[in-house]
Design an enzyme around this catalytic site. Structure first.
Site, short mmCIF file in Angstrom:
data_model
loop_
_atom_site.label_atom_id
_atom_site.label_comp_id
_atom_site.label_asym_id
_atom_site.label_seq_id
_atom_site.Cartn_x
_atom_site.Cartn_y
_atom_site.Cartn_z
N ARG A 10 -91.95 -14.76 63.73
CA ARG A 10 -90.67 -14.14 64.04
C ARG A 10 -90.84 -12.99 65.03
O ARG A 10 -91.56 -12.02 64.75
CB ARG A 10 -90.01 -13.64 62.76
CG ARG A 10 -88.49 -13.51 62.90
CD ARG A 10 -87.85 -13.05 61.62
NE ARG A 10 -88.11 -11.64 61.40
CZ ARG A 10 -88.28 -11.10 60.20
NH1 ARG A 10 -88.27 -11.85 59.13
NH2 ARG A 10 -88.50 -9.80 60.08
N HIS A 35 -85.05 -9.77 61.35
CA HIS A 35 -84.45 -10.75 60.44
C HIS A 35 -82.95 -10.85 60.68
O HIS A 35 -82.37 -11.94 60.67
CB HIS A 35 -84.74 -10.34 59.00
CG HIS A 35 -83.96 -11.10 57.98
ND1 HIS A 35 -84.30 -12.38 57.59
CD2 HIS A 35 -82.86 -10.76 57.26
CE1 HIS A 35 -83.44 -12.80 56.68
NE2 HIS A 35 -82.56 -11.83 56.46
N TYR A 80 -92.86 -3.18 59.09
CA TYR A 80 -93.70 -4.17 58.42
C TYR A 80 -94.33 -5.21 59.33
O TYR A 80 -95.24 -5.90 58.93
CB TYR A 80 -92.90 -4.89 57.32
CG TYR A 80 -91.70 -5.68 57.81
CD1 TYR A 80 -91.85 -6.96 58.32
CD2 TYR A 80 -90.42 -5.14 57.74
CE1 TYR A 80 -90.74 -7.68 58.75
CE2 TYR A 80 -89.32 -5.86 58.17
CZ TYR A 80 -89.48 -7.13 58.68
OH TYR A 80 -88.40 -7.84 59.11
#
Length: 355
Positions: free
Chosen positions: A255, A259, A268
């Site tokens: 990714r 998100h 993160y």
């Protein structure tokens, strides 16, 4: 035929890098097919990029970004027939564009407007599923039902790596294997379930390895390679139509965007890995491939981008021209026998909304 990505021994790949890794090809795809795939990729990319802008402008609500996931969506849909059914998750919110659903309709869905709903039977695209994994049993049930009725249809369900930890996915996959349903379970493994890494989702070597427990083949493919995705899905479709049952496809990527618009991935995610992925993102990768084989010109690429951008601009204009929805819609169908307090609640809501 597909080649194998050296860095991932069992990861199917077709598009090379123009240097050390040679390009492959998919038998049966014409130049017009390749350009059609490119148009679909650009359409999805343009939708995603414009939607982020519209969110920042306050014109749509919180939005689930799918930047660099377009190859998974465009490649797999291209392998389907119009009679086949698509069961999307929120990450595939714009996949209906590839079936003719207007951009204004999908944008209205993100605006929370009732015109953001479509009749699934008109496009063979189910409503967008927000709860994680709950649509997998829907897709499998539809596929099984179609087989019982003697219909030549395949159903594909899209879900992320995080969904493989949900019971509904296991239940749907188990049922598909036992009943030999003509279904494709398409797992978009971008290696993050919001902020949870894949290593904390499973101890299995790969997500495709889980397929053996469901009684179906598991295939791993480079999720950024639209041709490899197409080929893997085409094989799964042929298997399903032949009565050989379902297939689990694990499309592997990383990714390279948040998100969703409410997410801060900087706390993160690995920024160096993100930068590497962005440099080799799926739309640019396919565009370079088409240029290498002499199918795409500068003028052709610009025309495709301009067409997609105009479609999005027209879509948001149409969506915003819709009159405000009646607040009474919130209460309709909530109760078979509405309580007396509901009228008071609706009146108070109208007052707060100034209407």
């Amino acid at each position: 035929m597909s080649s194998v990505l050296p860095a991932e021994g069992d990861l199917r790949r077709i598009i090379g890098d123009g240097a050390a890794i040679p390009d492959g090809e998919v038998v049966g795809l014409s130049h017009d097919d390749l350009l059609g795939l490119y148009r679909n990729l650009v359409l999805l990319r343009t939708y995603d990029e414009r939607s982020v802008i519209y969110h920042r402008q306050g014109r749509i609500g919180t939005y689930a970004i799918f930047w660099n996931h377009e190859a998974m969506q465009a490649g797999s849909v291209f392998a389907l027939e119009d009679r086949d059914w698509i069961f999307p998750s929120y990450r595939e919110s714009a996949i209906g564009l590839l079936r003719g659903i207007p951009a204004a309709t999908i944008l209205s869905w993100w605006r929370g407007h009732p015109t953001g709903w479509w009749n699934p039977e008109e496009h063979n695209v189910a409503s967008i599923c927000v709860p994680i994994g709950t649509h997998v049993p829907h897709a499998v049930g539809y596929a099984w039902g179609a087989r019982l009725k003697g219909e030549d249809r395949v159903a594909i369900a899209y879900f992320g790596d995080g969904a493989t930890s949900e019971g509904a996915v296991h239940e749907g996959a188990t049922f598909a294997g036992v009943m030999r349903a003509p279904a494709i379970l398409f797992c978009n493994n971008n290696q993050w379930a919001i902020s949870t890494p894949l290593s904390e989702q499973t101890a299995a070597p790969t997500l495709a390895d889980k397929a053996i427990g469901y009684g179906m083949p598991g295939v791993r493919v480079d999720g950024g390679d639209v041709l490899a995705v197409y080929e893997a899905t085409r094989d799964a479709v042929a298997r399903a139509r032949a009565g050989d049952g379902p297939t689990f496809i694990e499309a592997v990527s990383y990714r390279a965007a948040p998100h969703a618009t409410a997410d801060d991935p900087s706390i993160y995610i690995d920024p160096e890995r993100v930068e590497e992925e962005r440099e080799n993102e799926c739309v640019g990768r396919f565009e370079r491939y088409l240029r290498r084989i002499g199918v795409l010109s500068d003028e052709g690429a610009e025309a495709v981008r301009a067409e997609a951008l105009e479609l999005m601009r027209a879509g948001i204009t149409t969506a915003e021209a819709e009159p405000a929805a009646d607040p009474a819609l919130i209460f309709e169908h909530a109760y078979a026998d509405p309580p007396a307090s509901q009228a008071h609640d609706l009146a108070e809501l109208r007052r707060l909304l100034g209407g």
